[in-house]
Write a protein that holds these residues in place. Sequence first.
Motif, PDB file in Angstrom:
ATOM      1  N   TRP A 162       0.807  -1.218   0.000  1.00  6.51           N
ATOM      2  CA  TRP A 162       0.000   0.000   0.000  1.00  6.51           C
ATOM      3  C   TRP A 162       0.840   1.268   0.000  1.00  6.51           C
ATOM      4  O   TRP A 162       0.465   2.260  -0.646  1.00  6.51           O
ATOM      5  N   LEU A 163       1.933   1.296   0.725  1.00 11.79           N
ATOM      6  CA  LEU A 163       2.762   2.502   0.811  1.00 11.79           C
ATOM      7  C   LEU A 163       4.065   2.378   0.028  1.00 11.79           C
ATOM      8  O   LEU A 163       4.815   3.353  -0.065  1.00 11.79           O
ATOM      9  N   GLY A 164       4.341   1.204  -0.516  1.00 10.56           N
ATOM     10  CA  GLY A 164       5.573   0.995  -1.269  1.00 10.56           C
ATOM     11  C   GLY A 164       5.385   0.975  -2.767  1.00 10.56           C
ATOM     12  O   GLY A 164       6.354   1.084  -3.522  1.00 10.56           O
ATOM     13  N   ASP A 165       4.151   0.857  -3.219  1.00  7.76           N
ATOM     14  CA  ASP A 165       3.852   0.853  -4.648  1.00  7.76           C
ATOM     15  C   ASP A 165       3.534   2.281  -5.092  1.00  7.76           C
ATOM     16  O   ASP A 165       2.574   2.882  -4.612  1.00  7.76           O
ATOM     17  N   PRO A 166       4.323   2.846  -6.007  1.00  8.15           N
ATOM     18  CA  PRO A 166       4.090   4.245  -6.417  1.00  8.15           C
ATOM     19  C   PRO A 166       2.703   4.495  -6.987  1.00  8.15           C
ATOM     20  O   PRO A 166       2.185   5.610  -6.903  1.00  8.15           O
ATOM     21  N   SER A 167       2.077   3.485  -7.559  1.00 11.86           N
ATOM     22  CA  SER A 167       0.755   3.677  -8.154  1.00 11.86           C
ATOM     23  C   SER A 167      -0.372   3.614  -7.122  1.00 11.86           C
ATOM     24  O   SER A 167      -1.512   3.965  -7.432  1.00 11.86           O
ATOM     25  N   VAL A 168      -0.057   3.171  -5.907  1.00 11.23           N
ATOM     26  CA  VAL A 168      -1.083   2.998  -4.880  1.00 11.23           C
ATOM     27  C   VAL A 168      -0.856   3.918  -3.688  1.00 11.23           C
ATOM     28  O   VAL A 168      -1.806   4.289  -2.990  1.00 11.23           O
ATOM     29  N   ALA A 169       0.393   4.300  -3.445  1.00 12.01           N
ATOM     30  CA  ALA A 169       0.748   5.004  -2.215  1.00 12.01           C
ATOM     31  C   ALA A 169      -0.030   6.303  -2.022  1.00 12.01           C
ATOM     32  O   ALA A 169      -0.488   6.607  -0.914  1.00 12.01           O
ATOM     33  N   LEU A 170      -0.201   7.069  -3.091  1.00 10.50           N
ATOM     34  CA  LEU A 170      -0.890   8.358  -2.968  1.00 10.50           C
ATOM     35  C   LEU A 170      -2.335   8.168  -2.524  1.00 10.50           C
ATOM     36  O   LEU A 170      -2.849   8.908  -1.679  1.00 10.50           O
ATOM     37  N   TRP A 171      -2.997   7.139  -3.084  1.00 13.02           N
ATOM     38  CA  TRP A 171      -4.387   6.899  -2.712  1.00 13.02           C
ATOM     39  C   TRP A 171      -4.490   6.304  -1.308  1.00 13.02           C
ATOM     40  O   TRP A 171      -5.512   6.481  -0.639  1.00 13.02           O
ATOM     41  N   SER A 172      -3.437   5.628  -0.872  1.00  9.14           N
ATOM     42  CA  SER A 172      -3.415   5.133   0.509  1.00  9.14           C
ATOM     43  C   SER A 172      -3.349   6.289   1.493  1.00  9.14           C
ATOM     44  O   SER A 172      -3.997   6.258   2.548  1.00  9.14           O
ATOM     45  N   ILE A 173      -2.585   7.312   1.153  1.00  9.01           N
ATOM     46  CA  ILE A 173      -2.535   8.521   1.987  1.00  9.01           C
ATOM     47  C   ILE A 173      -3.908   9.182   2.028  1.00  9.01           C
ATOM     48  O   ILE A 173      -4.401   9.587   3.093  1.00  9.01           O
ATOM     49  N   ALA A 174      -4.547   9.279   0.871  1.00 11.23           N
ATOM     50  CA  ALA A 174      -5.889   9.876   0.819  1.00 11.23           C
ATOM     51  C   ALA A 174      -6.867   9.084   1.679  1.00 11.23           C
ATOM     52  O   ALA A 174      -7.727   9.664   2.354  1.00 11.23           O
ATOM     53  N   GLY A 175      -6.732   7.763   1.689  1.00 13.07           N
ATOM     54  CA  GLY A 175      -7.621   6.929   2.494  1.00 13.07           C
ATOM     55  C   GLY A 175      -7.508   7.206   3.974  1.00 13.07           C
ATOM     56  O   GLY A 175      -8.524   7.294   4.686  1.00 13.07           O
ATOM     57  N   MET A 176      -6.279   7.349   4.470  1.00 11.95           N
ATOM     58  CA  MET A 176      -6.119   7.607   5.907  1.00 11.95           C
ATOM     59  C   MET A 176      -6.613   9.007   6.283  1.00 11.95           C
ATOM     60  O   MET A 176      -7.158   9.200   7.374  1.00 11.95           O
ATOM     61  N   VAL A 177      -6.460   9.964   5.380  1.00  9.76           N
ATOM     62  CA  VAL A 177      -6.958  11.315   5.659  1.00  9.76           C
ATOM     63  C   VAL A 177      -8.489  11.316   5.699  1.00  9.76           C
ATOM     64  O   VAL A 177      -9.104  11.927   6.586  1.00  9.76           O
ATOM     65  N   VAL A 178      -9.099  10.624   4.741  1.00 10.78           N
ATOM     66  CA  VAL A 178     -10.563  10.538   4.724  1.00 10.78           C
ATOM     67  C   VAL A 178     -11.066   9.847   5.984  1.00 10.78           C
ATOM     68  O   VAL A 178     -12.047  10.274   6.596  1.00 10.78           O
ATOM     69  N   TRP A 179     -10.401   8.762   6.389  1.00 10.63           N
ATOM     70  CA  TRP A 179     -10.799   8.046   7.613  1.00 10.63           C
ATOM     71  C   TRP A 179     -10.767   8.967   8.829  1.00 10.63           C
ATOM     72  O   TRP A 179     -11.655   8.899   9.686  1.00 10.63           O
ATOM     73  N   GLN A 180      -9.778   9.839   8.890  1.00 12.95           N
ATOM     74  CA  GLN A 180      -9.661  10.699  10.063  1.00 12.95           C
ATOM     75  C   GLN A 180     -10.664  11.838  10.058  1.00 12.95           C
ATOM     76  O   GLN A 180     -11.231  12.181  11.109  1.00 12.95           O
ATOM     77  N   TYR A 181     -10.919  12.452   8.913  1.00 14.26           N
ATOM     78  CA  TYR A 181     -11.700  13.696   8.897  1.00 14.26           C
ATOM     79  C   TYR A 181     -13.107  13.560   8.344  1.00 14.26           C
ATOM     80  O   TYR A 181     -13.829  14.559   8.277  1.00 14.26           O
ATOM     81  N   ALA A 182     -13.518  12.370   7.953  1.00  9.56           N
ATOM     82  CA  ALA A 182     -14.899  12.193   7.502  1.00  9.56           C
ATOM     83  C   ALA A 182     -15.877  12.506   8.628  1.00  9.56           C
ATOM     84  O   ALA A 182     -16.970  13.035   8.394  1.00  9.56           O
ATOM     85  N   GLY A 183     -15.491  12.209   9.868  1.00 13.85           N
ATOM     86  CA  GLY A 183     -16.343  12.526  11.011  1.00 13.85           C
ATOM     87  C   GLY A 183     -16.524  14.017  11.204  1.00 13.85           C
ATOM     88  O   GLY A 183     -17.589  14.465  11.669  1.00 13.85           O
ATOM     89  N   TYR A 184     -15.510  14.785  10.844  1.00 18.25           N
ATOM     90  CA  TYR A 184     -15.616  16.247  10.949  1.00 18.25           C
ATOM     91  C   TYR A 184     -16.634  16.778   9.944  1.00 18.25           C
ATOM     92  O   TYR A 184     -17.479  17.618  10.268  1.00 18.25           O
ATOM     93  N   SER A 185     -16.553  16.256   8.714  1.00 19.97           N
ATOM     94  CA  SER A 185     -17.549  16.641   7.710  1.00 19.97           C
ATOM     95  C   SER A 185     -18.943  16.201   8.129  1.00 19.97           C
ATOM     96  O   SER A 185     -19.926  16.913   7.897  1.00 19.97           O
ATOM     97  N   MET A 186     -19.012  15.022   8.768  1.00 20.96           N
ATOM     98  CA  MET A 186     -20.300  14.521   9.243  1.00 20.96           C
ATOM     99  C   MET A 186     -20.957  15.490  10.216  1.00 20.96           C
ATOM    100  O   MET A 186     -22.165  15.763  10.128  1.00 20.96           O
ATOM    101  N   VAL A 187     -20.183  16.009  11.151  1.00 21.14           N
ATOM    102  CA  VAL A 187     -20.731  16.916  12.167  1.00 21.14           C
ATOM    103  C   VAL A 187     -21.291  18.183  11.521  1.00 21.14           C
ATOM    104  O   VAL A 187     -22.365  18.670  11.899  1.00 21.14           O
TER     105      VAL A 187
END
Length: 306
Positions: A162-187
């Motif tokens: 997930w973090l070592g493949d150049p074609s996947v790593a960027l979207w893996s970063i986006a996934g963790m950011v969405v996981w953290q801040y989706a609750g903020y958008s929810m509120v």
Amino acid sequence: MTLTTLPVETPPAARTRRARPLAGLSPSWLFAVPALLVYAAVVLYPSIVGVVYAFTDWSGVGEDMSFVGLSNFQAILGDEQVMGSLGNTLLLTVAILVVQNGVGLLLALGVHARLKSRALLRVVFFAPVVVSPVMVAFLWKYIYTPDSSTGLNGLLGLEVDWLGDPSVALWSIAGMVVWQYAGYSMVIFLAGLEGVPKELHEAAMIDGAGTLQRFRYVTWPLLAPALTINLMLSTIGGLKLFDQVFAATNGGPGYATETLSTVLYKQAFVFGKFGYSTAIALVLALFVAAVSLIQISYLRSREVAQ
């Protein structure tokens, strides 16, 4: 006969005129002066100095520097790393903007329903927001570990780096950011949903409108202010994203996850090019300001139209 002079009472208007100069010595805005001084010392002054450094070749050590004009900005246009990081930043921002707000809206609609556990669900979904971004990055770095049986690969039965493949790593970063801040958008969406009058839904139901129709023609237009706030916050957050990228991949593999924030950090503290780094920071600040102004103008006009 002795005449007694009685004290003459000062008219209220005269008292007001006399009190005005004294009141003028301590207007209410003076209470903000200490905070403004701190803000000027911590934010405004360094920002102004940074703008000056952007036109120099300062190395960050000592006072030896010379004025180089627009050379730093010309170098930015020819720097493939900076241009690549700009592309990564825009891709991350778009992904976070769309997915985070989409997930946040679905969560808000879910917990807004009459569920017995909706209070607990609100806390659970919002909990990641209060966690440090660095801690979230290390948590997901473990989850993304390719050879971990307890990680994402073990759960899904995959063999993805997930973090070592150049074609996947960027979207893996986006996934963790969405996981953290989706609750903020929810509120924020939830606050908008709370402001939708129930009478409108009841009237739409009487007219025969289904669930999707009520959302499309009643709920969605009234969520415009909440949508504006969420889009603005997620856009600005995506454009200046640094913590999660630096802690999880440090811009790697190669330059696959470099953002403008990580590039300017490395230029300053790794290569000692503070002048060049502040030029990148200035470009980033102007870019964020321009995108924000365009976005807020469009979204505000959309609110008025609806």
